[in-house]
Design a protein around this motif. Structure first.
Motif, PDB file in Angstrom:
ATOM      1  N   MET A  33     -67.020 -25.553 -23.735  1.00 55.29           N
ATOM      2  CA  MET A  33     -66.440 -26.371 -24.777  1.00 55.29           C
ATOM      3  C   MET A  33     -65.927 -25.487 -25.899  1.00 55.29           C
ATOM      4  O   MET A  33     -66.434 -24.392 -26.096  1.00 55.29           O
ATOM      5  N   PHE A  34     -64.918 -25.976 -26.593  1.00 50.15           N
ATOM      6  CA  PHE A  34     -64.334 -25.240 -27.709  1.00 50.15           C
ATOM      7  C   PHE A  34     -65.047 -25.657 -28.985  1.00 50.15           C
ATOM      8  O   PHE A  34     -65.157 -26.853 -29.280  1.00 50.15           O
ATOM      9  N   VAL A  35     -65.558 -24.680 -29.727  1.00 46.39           N
ATOM     10  CA  VAL A  35     -66.313 -24.952 -30.951  1.00 46.39           C
ATOM     11  C   VAL A  35     -65.721 -24.132 -32.081  1.00 46.39           C
ATOM     12  O   VAL A  35     -65.496 -22.922 -31.938  1.00 46.39           O
ATOM     13  N   LEU A  36     -65.463 -24.784 -33.190  1.00 42.46           N
ATOM     14  CA  LEU A  36     -65.008 -24.118 -34.408  1.00 42.46           C
ATOM     15  C   LEU A  36     -66.222 -24.002 -35.321  1.00 42.46           C
ATOM     16  O   LEU A  36     -66.894 -25.003 -35.597  1.00 42.46           O
ATOM     17  N   ILE A  37     -66.528 -22.798 -35.759  1.00 43.37           N
ATOM     18  CA  ILE A  37     -67.688 -22.559 -36.618  1.00 43.37           C
ATOM     19  C   ILE A  37     -67.187 -22.086 -37.973  1.00 43.37           C
ATOM     20  O   ILE A  37     -66.408 -21.140 -38.062  1.00 43.37           O
ATOM     21  N   THR A  38     -67.625 -22.772 -39.021  1.00 44.49           N
ATOM     22  CA  THR A  38     -67.293 -22.373 -40.385  1.00 44.49           C
ATOM     23  C   THR A  38     -68.596 -22.195 -41.146  1.00 44.49           C
ATOM     24  O   THR A  38     -69.576 -22.882 -40.886  1.00 44.49           O
ATOM     25  N   TYR A  39     -68.576 -21.266 -42.098  1.00 43.09           N
ATOM     26  CA  TYR A  39     -69.806 -21.052 -42.852  1.00 43.09           C
ATOM     27  C   TYR A  39     -69.506 -20.679 -44.294  1.00 43.09           C
ATOM     28  O   TYR A  39     -68.440 -20.165 -44.616  1.00 43.09           O
ATOM     29  N   ASP A  40     -70.485 -20.976 -45.134  1.00 44.95           N
ATOM     30  CA  ASP A  40     -70.429 -20.636 -46.548  1.00 44.95           C
ATOM     31  C   ASP A  40     -71.795 -20.071 -46.909  1.00 44.95           C
ATOM     32  O   ASP A  40     -72.793 -20.805 -46.889  1.00 44.95           O
ATOM     33  N   VAL A  41     -71.848 -18.789 -47.193  1.00 40.30           N
ATOM     34  CA  VAL A  41     -73.106 -18.117 -47.523  1.00 40.30           C
ATOM     35  C   VAL A  41     -73.048 -17.695 -48.984  1.00 40.30           C
ATOM     36  O   VAL A  41     -72.082 -17.057 -49.413  1.00 40.30           O
ATOM     37  N   ASN A  42     -74.063 -18.044 -49.727  1.00 43.46           N
ATOM     38  CA  ASN A  42     -74.142 -17.727 -51.148  1.00 43.46           C
ATOM     39  C   ASN A  42     -74.438 -16.237 -51.319  1.00 43.46           C
ATOM     40  O   ASN A  42     -75.558 -15.794 -51.108  1.00 43.46           O
ATOM     41  N   ILE A  43     -73.429 -15.476 -51.730  1.00 47.00           N
ATOM     42  CA  ILE A  43     -73.622 -14.023 -51.870  1.00 47.00           C
ATOM     43  C   ILE A  43     -74.065 -13.638 -53.276  1.00 47.00           C
ATOM     44  O   ILE A  43     -74.304 -12.465 -53.545  1.00 47.00           O
ATOM     45  N   THR A  44     -74.180 -14.618 -54.176  1.00 47.90           N
ATOM     46  CA  THR A  44     -74.666 -14.294 -55.521  1.00 47.90           C
ATOM     47  C   THR A  44     -76.180 -14.237 -55.570  1.00 47.90           C
ATOM     48  O   THR A  44     -76.740 -13.734 -56.535  1.00 47.90           O
ATOM     49  N   SER A  45     -76.833 -14.727 -54.534  1.00 46.21           N
ATOM     50  CA  SER A  45     -78.291 -14.687 -54.498  1.00 46.21           C
ATOM     51  C   SER A  45     -78.753 -13.363 -53.903  1.00 46.21           C
ATOM     52  O   SER A  45     -77.987 -12.682 -53.217  1.00 46.21           O
ATOM     53  N   PRO A  46     -80.007 -12.991 -54.157  1.00 48.01           N
ATOM     54  CA  PRO A  46     -80.533 -11.763 -53.540  1.00 48.01           C
ATOM     55  C   PRO A  46     -80.445 -11.853 -52.020  1.00 48.01           C
ATOM     56  O   PRO A  46     -80.713 -12.906 -51.438  1.00 48.01           O
ATOM     57  N   HIS A  47     -80.031 -10.815 -51.386  1.00 45.44           N
ATOM     58  CA  HIS A  47     -79.896 -10.718 -49.928  1.00 45.44           C
ATOM     59  C   HIS A  47     -78.756 -11.574 -49.370  1.00 45.44           C
ATOM     60  O   HIS A  47     -78.613 -11.692 -48.159  1.00 45.44           O
ATOM     61  N   GLY A  48     -77.950 -12.185 -50.227  1.00 40.86           N
ATOM     62  CA  GLY A  48     -76.849 -13.030 -49.768  1.00 40.86           C
ATOM     63  C   GLY A  48     -75.808 -12.269 -48.969  1.00 40.86           C
ATOM     64  O   GLY A  48     -75.335 -12.742 -47.937  1.00 40.86           O
ATOM     65  N   ALA A  49     -75.433 -11.080 -49.421  1.00 45.81           N
ATOM     66  CA  ALA A  49     -74.433 -10.282 -48.715  1.00 45.81           C
ATOM     67  C   ALA A  49     -74.935  -9.893 -47.322  1.00 45.81           C
ATOM     68  O   ALA A  49     -74.169  -9.894 -46.353  1.00 45.81           O
ATOM     69  N   LYS A  50     -76.223  -9.604 -47.224  1.00 45.00           N
ATOM     70  CA  LYS A  50     -76.799  -9.248 -45.926  1.00 45.00           C
ATOM     71  C   LYS A  50     -76.772 -10.458 -44.991  1.00 45.00           C
ATOM     72  O   LYS A  50     -76.439 -10.327 -43.812  1.00 45.00           O
ATOM     73  N   ARG A  51     -77.104 -11.640 -45.509  1.00 40.06           N
ATOM     74  CA  ARG A  51     -77.044 -12.854 -44.687  1.00 40.06           C
ATOM     75  C   ARG A  51     -75.619 -13.109 -44.215  1.00 40.06           C
ATOM     76  O   ARG A  51     -75.396 -13.460 -43.057  1.00 40.06           O
ATOM     77  N   LEU A  52     -74.654 -12.911 -45.106  1.00 41.47           N
ATOM     78  CA  LEU A  52     -73.248 -13.115 -44.754  1.00 41.47           C
ATOM     79  C   LEU A  52     -72.844 -12.197 -43.604  1.00 41.47           C
ATOM     80  O   LEU A  52     -72.224 -12.637 -42.624  1.00 41.47           O
ATOM     81  N   ARG A  53     -73.187 -10.924 -43.697  1.00 38.03           N
ATOM     82  CA  ARG A  53     -72.880  -9.968 -42.624  1.00 38.03           C
ATOM     83  C   ARG A  53     -73.555 -10.369 -41.314  1.00 38.03           C
ATOM     84  O   ARG A  53     -72.956 -10.300 -40.242  1.00 38.03           O
ATOM     85  N   ASN A  54     -74.810 -10.788 -41.405  1.00 37.89           N
ATOM     86  CA  ASN A  54     -75.553 -11.153 -40.197  1.00 37.89           C
ATOM     87  C   ASN A  54     -74.998 -12.414 -39.532  1.00 37.89           C
ATOM     88  O   ASN A  54     -74.977 -12.507 -38.306  1.00 37.89           O
ATOM     89  N   VAL A  55     -74.546 -13.372 -40.329  1.00 41.09           N
ATOM     90  CA  VAL A  55     -73.924 -14.569 -39.768  1.00 41.09           C
ATOM     91  C   VAL A  55     -72.644 -14.176 -39.036  1.00 41.09           C
ATOM     92  O   VAL A  55     -72.404 -14.602 -37.900  1.00 41.09           O
ATOM     93  N   ALA A  56     -71.815 -13.356 -39.655  1.00 40.22           N
ATOM     94  CA  ALA A  56     -70.571 -12.918 -39.015  1.00 40.22           C
ATOM     95  C   ALA A  56     -70.848 -12.154 -37.730  1.00 40.22           C
ATOM     96  O   ALA A  56     -70.190 -12.381 -36.706  1.00 40.22           O
ATOM     97  N   ARG A  57     -71.808 -11.254 -37.752  1.00 43.58           N
ATOM     98  CA  ARG A  57     -72.147 -10.478 -36.545  1.00 43.58           C
ATOM     99  C   ARG A  57     -72.609 -11.386 -35.414  1.00 43.58           C
ATOM    100  O   ARG A  57     -72.269 -11.172 -34.253  1.00 43.58           O
ATOM    101  N   ALA A  58     -73.406 -12.385 -35.745  1.00 43.85           N
ATOM    102  CA  ALA A  58     -73.886 -13.319 -34.720  1.00 43.85           C
ATOM    103  C   ALA A  58     -72.717 -14.091 -34.112  1.00 43.85           C
ATOM    104  O   ALA A  58     -72.640 -14.273 -32.897  1.00 43.85           O
ATOM    105  N   CYS A  59     -71.777 -14.521 -34.943  1.00 46.09           N
ATOM    106  CA  CYS A  59     -70.626 -15.282 -34.458  1.00 46.09           C
ATOM    107  C   CYS A  59     -69.682 -14.419 -33.633  1.00 46.09           C
ATOM    108  O   CYS A  59     -69.097 -14.893 -32.655  1.00 46.09           O
ATOM    109  N   ILE A  60     -69.536 -13.144 -34.006  1.00 49.68           N
ATOM    110  CA  ILE A  60     -68.659 -12.232 -33.255  1.00 49.68           C
ATOM    111  C   ILE A  60     -69.121 -12.109 -31.809  1.00 49.68           C
ATOM    112  O   ILE A  60     -68.312 -11.951 -30.903  1.00 49.68           O
ATOM    113  N   ASP A  61     -70.419 -12.215 -31.579  1.00 48.09           N
ATOM    114  CA  ASP A  61     -70.951 -12.122 -30.223  1.00 48.09           C
ATOM    115  C   ASP A  61     -70.517 -13.297 -29.348  1.00 48.09           C
ATOM    116  O   ASP A  61     -70.631 -13.231 -28.120  1.00 48.09           O
TER     117      ASP A  61
END
Length: 96
Positions: free
Chosen positions: A1-29
């Protein structure tokens, strides 16, 4: 099935940038990035469950959000693009 995934990660919070990178890496797989926080994926139901579970462990559910738009098998009739189209072309050979 075709799935469109969108996300919004709060990068102003502590560890937000790391979560953003990890979400993108998981989706790239599982698919192809077509915009900064948007991925197009062809998934089986099992892969969708695995990806959802993986992403759920990455995000902070009180600050971040991820949306899954399940377009199914007849997705070509549901996707319309204006301008640059970096989407997945499934009409040719797909090598995984």
């Amino acid at each position: 099935m075709f799935v469109l995934i969108t996300y919004d990660v709060n990068i102003t919070s502590p560890h937000g940038a790391k979560r953003l990178r990890n979400v993108a890496r998981a989706c790239i797989d599982y698919g192809k990035r077509v915009q900064n926080s948007v991925f197009e994926c062809i998934l089986t139901e099992a892969q969708l469950v695995m990806l959802r579970n993986k992403l759920n462990t990455i995000i902070d559910s009180e600050q971040d959000s991820i949306r899954f738009y399940i377009l199914g098998k007849n997705w070509k009739n549901k996707v319309d693009t204006i301008g640059k189209n970096d989407g997945i072309d499934f009409s040719g050979e797909l090598i995984i």
